[in-house]
Design a protein around this motif. Structure first.
Motif, PDB file in Angstrom:
ATOM      1  N   ILE A  84      -4.497  -7.032  -4.476  1.00 31.73           N
ATOM      2  CA  ILE A  84      -4.419  -5.581  -4.660  1.00 31.73           C
ATOM      3  C   ILE A  84      -3.551  -4.932  -3.592  1.00 31.73           C
ATOM      4  CG2 ILE A  84      -5.748  -3.435  -4.674  1.00 31.73           C
ATOM      5  CD1 ILE A  84      -7.944  -4.961  -6.143  1.00 31.73           C
ATOM      6  N   THR A  85      -3.619  -5.424  -2.361  1.00 27.74           N
ATOM      7  CA  THR A  85      -2.814  -4.829  -1.297  1.00 27.74           C
ATOM      8  C   THR A  85      -1.322  -5.056  -1.537  1.00 27.74           C
ATOM      9  OG1 THR A  85      -4.595  -5.126   0.316  1.00 27.74           O
ATOM     10  CG2 THR A  85      -2.388  -4.781   1.181  1.00 27.74           C
ATOM     11  N   ASP A  87       0.379  -6.572  -4.205  1.00 28.48           N
ATOM     12  CA  ASP A  87       0.871  -6.225  -5.543  1.00 28.48           C
ATOM     13  C   ASP A  87       0.792  -4.724  -5.812  1.00 28.48           C
ATOM     14  OD1 ASP A  87       1.372  -8.881  -5.893  1.00 28.48           O
ATOM     15  OD2 ASP A  87      -0.312  -9.258  -7.240  1.00 28.48           O
ATOM     16  N   GLY A  88      -0.216  -4.066  -5.275  1.00 25.75           N
ATOM     17  CA  GLY A  88      -0.327  -2.616  -5.448  1.00 25.75           C
ATOM     18  C   GLY A  88       0.835  -1.883  -4.807  1.00 25.75           C
ATOM     19  N   ALA A  92       3.640   0.269  -6.745  1.00 27.70           N
ATOM     20  CA  ALA A  92       3.876   1.664  -6.358  1.00 27.70           C
ATOM     21  C   ALA A  92       5.360   1.909  -6.087  1.00 27.70           C
ATOM     22  CB  ALA A  92       3.041   2.025  -5.128  1.00 27.70           C
ATOM     23  N   ILE A 111      -3.253   4.062  -7.916  1.00 29.48           N
ATOM     24  CA  ILE A 111      -2.809   2.857  -7.214  1.00 29.48           C
ATOM     25  C   ILE A 111      -3.001   3.007  -5.710  1.00 29.48           C
ATOM     26  CG2 ILE A 111      -0.774   1.466  -6.631  1.00 29.48           C
ATOM     27  CD1 ILE A 111       0.196   1.968  -9.511  1.00 29.48           C
ATOM     28  N   LEU A 114      -6.652   2.900  -4.818  1.00 34.55           N
ATOM     29  CA  LEU A 114      -7.149   1.535  -4.953  1.00 34.55           C
ATOM     30  C   LEU A 114      -6.721   0.682  -3.759  1.00 34.55           C
ATOM     31  CD1 LEU A 114      -8.659  -0.449  -6.805  1.00 34.55           C
ATOM     32  CD2 LEU A 114      -6.480  -0.932  -7.905  1.00 34.55           C
ATOM     33  N   ILE A 115      -5.480   0.845  -3.321  1.00 31.78           N
ATOM     34  CA  ILE A 115      -5.006   0.103  -2.153  1.00 31.78           C
ATOM     35  C   ILE A 115      -5.821   0.472  -0.916  1.00 31.78           C
ATOM     36  CG2 ILE A 115      -3.058  -0.202  -0.563  1.00 31.78           C
ATOM     37  CD1 ILE A 115      -1.224   0.127  -3.048  1.00 31.78           C
TER      38      ILE A 115
END
Length: 135
Positions: A84-85, A87-88, A92, A111, A114-115
């Motif tokens: 998530i870190t 790829d997010g 973005a 996004i 979520l990060i």
């Protein structure tokens, strides 16, 4: 097989640093803008990638240190944090780069939130590791 890719999460963060810096310096005049209701967050890409590079080097150091100390982190927490870190942030930047005129701000806000939210997983994973080993 998939979990084996995440046995060295520090490498993901450290390899991301030159890629981020290259992107930021090539698109230094660009900005990442996110707005959520009446709050606008606008930051130049050059500044953002330097902040991210510092954060990624610190996170990578902690993952590396856990590996050197033979501490086993919770694998699913590590996988969620890394994916998530990194790829997010990639998503973005891509959304901001390719859809400047479109109304994607609600997606960007989700996004970014979520990060930020998943960053709680990393220190929690470290704390669980130290609590588990101290018993």
């Amino acid at each position: 097989m998939g979990a084996r890719l995440f046995t060295k999460p520090h490498l993901y963060f450290w390899i991301s640093i030159p890629i981020l810096l290259l992107y930021g310096f090539l698109n230094g005049d660009g900005t990442l803008s996110v707005y959520y209701y009446d709050t606008y967050f606008i930051i130049k890409n050059a500044y953002l990638v330097v902040i991210l590079a510092i954060a990624f080097s610190i996170i990578g150091f902690w993952y590396w240190l856990m590996r050197k100390l033979n501490r086993k982190l919770v694998m699913w927490m590590t996988i969620i944090h890394v994916i998530i870190t990194i790829d997010g942030i990639i998503v973005a930047f891509l959304l901001e780069h390719f859809f400047k005129d479109s109304d994607i701000n609600s997606i960007m806000a989700i996004i970014v939130m979520l990060i930020f939210a998943v960053q709680v997983v990393f220190p929690l994973n470290l704390m669980l590791n130290f609590l588990k080993k101290s018993k």
